[in-house]
Write a protein that holds these residues in place. Structure first.
Motif, mmCIF file in Angstrom:
data_model
loop_
_atom_site.group_PDB
_atom_site.id
_atom_site.type_symbol
_atom_site.label_atom_id
_atom_site.label_comp_id
_atom_site.label_asym_id
_atom_site.label_seq_id
_atom_site.Cartn_x
_atom_site.Cartn_y
_atom_site.Cartn_z
ATOM 1 N N GLY A 89 0.710 -1.324 0.113
ATOM 2 C CA GLY A 89 0.019 0.127 -0.196
ATOM 3 C C GLY A 89 0.881 1.362 -0.128
ATOM 4 N N LYS A 90 2.236 1.053 0.019
ATOM 5 C CA LYS A 90 2.894 2.363 0.299
ATOM 6 C C LYS A 90 3.678 2.107 -1.051
ATOM 7 N N ASN A 91 3.954 3.558 -1.634
ATOM 8 C CA ASN A 91 4.641 3.500 -2.995
ATOM 9 C C ASN A 91 6.195 3.935 -2.570
ATOM 10 N N PRO A 92 7.168 3.339 -3.420
ATOM 11 C CA PRO A 92 8.568 3.821 -3.138
ATOM 12 C C PRO A 92 8.766 5.040 -3.329
ATOM 13 N N VAL A 93 9.808 5.680 -2.541
ATOM 14 C CA VAL A 93 10.191 7.097 -2.802
ATOM 15 C C VAL A 93 10.931 7.469 -4.158
ATOM 16 N N VAL A 110 7.349 1.581 -14.890
ATOM 17 C CA VAL A 110 6.868 1.108 -13.512
ATOM 18 C C VAL A 110 6.515 2.330 -12.634
ATOM 19 N N ALA A 111 7.592 3.240 -12.750
ATOM 20 C CA ALA A 111 7.255 4.744 -11.897
ATOM 21 C C ALA A 111 6.004 5.386 -12.223
ATOM 22 N N LEU A 112 5.558 5.368 -13.428
ATOM 23 C CA LEU A 112 4.109 5.731 -14.067
ATOM 24 C C LEU A 112 3.251 5.076 -13.475
ATOM 25 N N LEU A 113 3.256 3.732 -13.693
ATOM 26 C CA LEU A 113 2.153 2.751 -13.327
ATOM 27 C C LEU A 113 1.768 2.834 -11.755
ATOM 28 N N LEU A 114 2.918 3.138 -10.847
ATOM 29 C CA LEU A 114 2.497 2.890 -9.583
ATOM 30 C C LEU A 114 1.475 3.965 -9.128
ATOM 31 N N ASN A 131 -1.465 11.266 -13.882
ATOM 32 C CA ASN A 131 -0.825 11.544 -12.410
ATOM 33 C C ASN A 131 0.461 11.508 -12.592
ATOM 34 N N PRO A 132 1.387 12.520 -11.930
ATOM 35 C CA PRO A 132 2.832 12.560 -11.916
ATOM 36 C C PRO A 132 3.226 11.084 -11.298
ATOM 37 N N ALA A 133 4.517 10.741 -11.917
ATOM 38 C CA ALA A 133 4.955 9.407 -11.485
ATOM 39 C C ALA A 133 5.663 9.639 -10.310
ATOM 40 N N HIS A 168 5.285 13.498 -17.693
ATOM 41 C CA HIS A 168 5.419 12.646 -16.537
ATOM 42 C C HIS A 168 6.443 11.686 -16.863
ATOM 43 N N THR A 169 6.807 11.075 -18.079
ATOM 44 C CA THR A 169 7.625 10.015 -18.247
ATOM 45 C C THR A 169 8.845 10.398 -18.142
ATOM 46 N N VAL A 170 9.263 11.745 -18.423
ATOM 47 C CA VAL A 170 10.654 12.092 -18.135
ATOM 48 C C VAL A 170 11.407 11.808 -16.917
#
Ligand code: NAD
Ligand code: ZN
Length: 357
Positions: A89-93, A110-114, A131-133, A168-170
């Motif tokens: 339930g918590k995303n990585p930083v 993966v950063a985007l899909l989280l 949403n921002p990644a 947001h992909t950058v």
């Protein structure tokens, strides 16, 4: 006319040994004791010294990536689920992608899909990401694709090979450490490096060219000449910068005929991006006469032999599919011929080019 409002990587570190500053970069993101980082690393590094240099802490997750195939939406979805299960339930930083274009693209995806639910295939296209990644860092270990600089992550989905293109992909941060690209096998070094060389030829000869893209493309091209036709002790530095600048150039222009044809080769025959581009480019004397001549000198200098007659055993249906994939690359052909490209890009033309490869 509306001009593109172009997002670039805001922070970058360049130089030999700079990989060791990854720890400082991540320390800025780690705020609470249970904050964790996800490292997505090309598994080629699993038994290499880089493994011992990863600044991972006890609470972090390291995943070794299988890049035998170029990234698929299904693989990216599975990795995202793995990270979500790990985080409960918590995303990585931060998500750190380390490797070639494939691993960098997986890191971005993966950063985007989280933070964007629904699976990778639903975001293949332009500006579909809402949403921002999660903060994401890219660290190339082979150079040429420009994926470190671009606003896309190229994925093969159920019905198309297409990027998730968005601001947001950058990457939030890239680290370009020329030490990391030492030891890449010669053929792969050449194919991925040629991706950069070809980006420049296509951009500089395209109808979309402008002074912004030309400034980056010409310098990148000059560096490619130095790397692939001359001998320089600092050629790893040069190739790394060529890749980055080539990426900047096409971000404000477009690629062309070679990439349009190479997408077909890749979709139907499974050729990877770098070698697929080389096979296609070698058939494009009529499009890029000077570029192709120089490319053949580069092939000779490095004793690279390309496969020949690659389309000879294709069925009619497979050939038709390749033609369909290639002619679907509208902006690329527009860059080659201008707005009347549809009159020029006929199935006969594409078939004859594929049969030359
Ligand atoms: P890659 O990432 O697929 O890697 C190629 C091979 O090199 C792999 O076997 C990998 O394990 C190996 N490798 C990587 N670093 C190494 C090292 N230091 N030492 C030894 N081996 C190493 O190759 P690539 O050509 O960099 O990337 C191709 C991918 O990039 C394709 O999926 C393509 O679609 C994508 N791409 C993306 C963009 C973008 O802007 N996002 C642009 C162009 C291409
Ligand atoms: Zn490319």
């Amino acid at each position: 006319m509306k001009h593109r409002n172009f997002k670039t990587v805001p922070r970058m570190i360049f130089g030999r040994g700079s990989f060791d500053q990854l720890d400082d970069v991540l320390t800025e993101e780690r705020q609470k004791p249970d904050d964790f980082v996800v490292f997505l690393v090309d598994e080629v590094h699993k038994d290499k010294p880089l493994k011992e240099r990863l600044p991972n802490q006890a609470q972090d997750l390291v995943i070794w990536l299988d890049v035998t195939d170029e990234p698929k939406t299904t693989y990216v979805d599975a990795l995202t689920e793995q990270v979500q299960a790990f985080g409960k339930g918590k995303n990585p930083v931060s998500v750190v992608g380390i490797g070639g274009g494939s691993s960098l693209d997986i890191g971005k995806a993966v950063a985007l899909l989280l933070t964007n639910p629904g699976g990778a295939a639903s975001y293949q296209g332009w500006d579909l990401i809402k949403n921002p990644a999660v903060h994401h860092v890219g660290i190339p270990t082979i150079s040429g694709t420009g994926a470190e600089a671009s606003r896309t992550t190229v994925l093969t989905g159920p019905d198309k090979k297409l990027g998730m293109n968005s601001d947001h992909t950058v990457f939030d941060q890239i680290i370009m450490d020329p030490d990391l690209i030492a030891g890449v096998p010669k053929d792969q070094w050449f194919y991925t490096g040629m991706d950069c060389y070809i980006h420049n030829v296509e951009a500089l000869n395209g109808t979309y060219i402008n002074e912004f893209a030309r400034a980056f493309g010409e310098k990148s091209s000059e560096l490619c000449h130095q790397v692939f036709l001359e001998d320089h002790p600092d050629s790893d530095e040069k190739l790394m910068m060529a890749s980055y600048m080539g990426g900047q150039s096409i971000a404000y222009s477009q690629v062309g005929a070679c990439h349009a044809l190479s997408y077909g080769l890749s979709y139907v025959m499974g050729y990877h991006h770098g070698i697929g581009n080389c096979i296609a480019f070698n058939a494009l004397d009529d499009f890029y006469p000077e570029g192709v001549k120089t490319f053949r000198k580069m092939l000779d200098k490095h004793n690279i032999t390309l496969p020949k007659n690659v389309c000879k055993d294709l069925t009619d249906a497979e050939m038709d599919k390749m033609i369909q994939v290639s002619s679907g690359m509208a902006p690329l052909w527009d860059n080659v011929y201008g707005p009347d490209w549809k009159e020029k890009v006929t199935p006969e033309l594409l078939r004859s080019l594929y049969l030359k490869m």
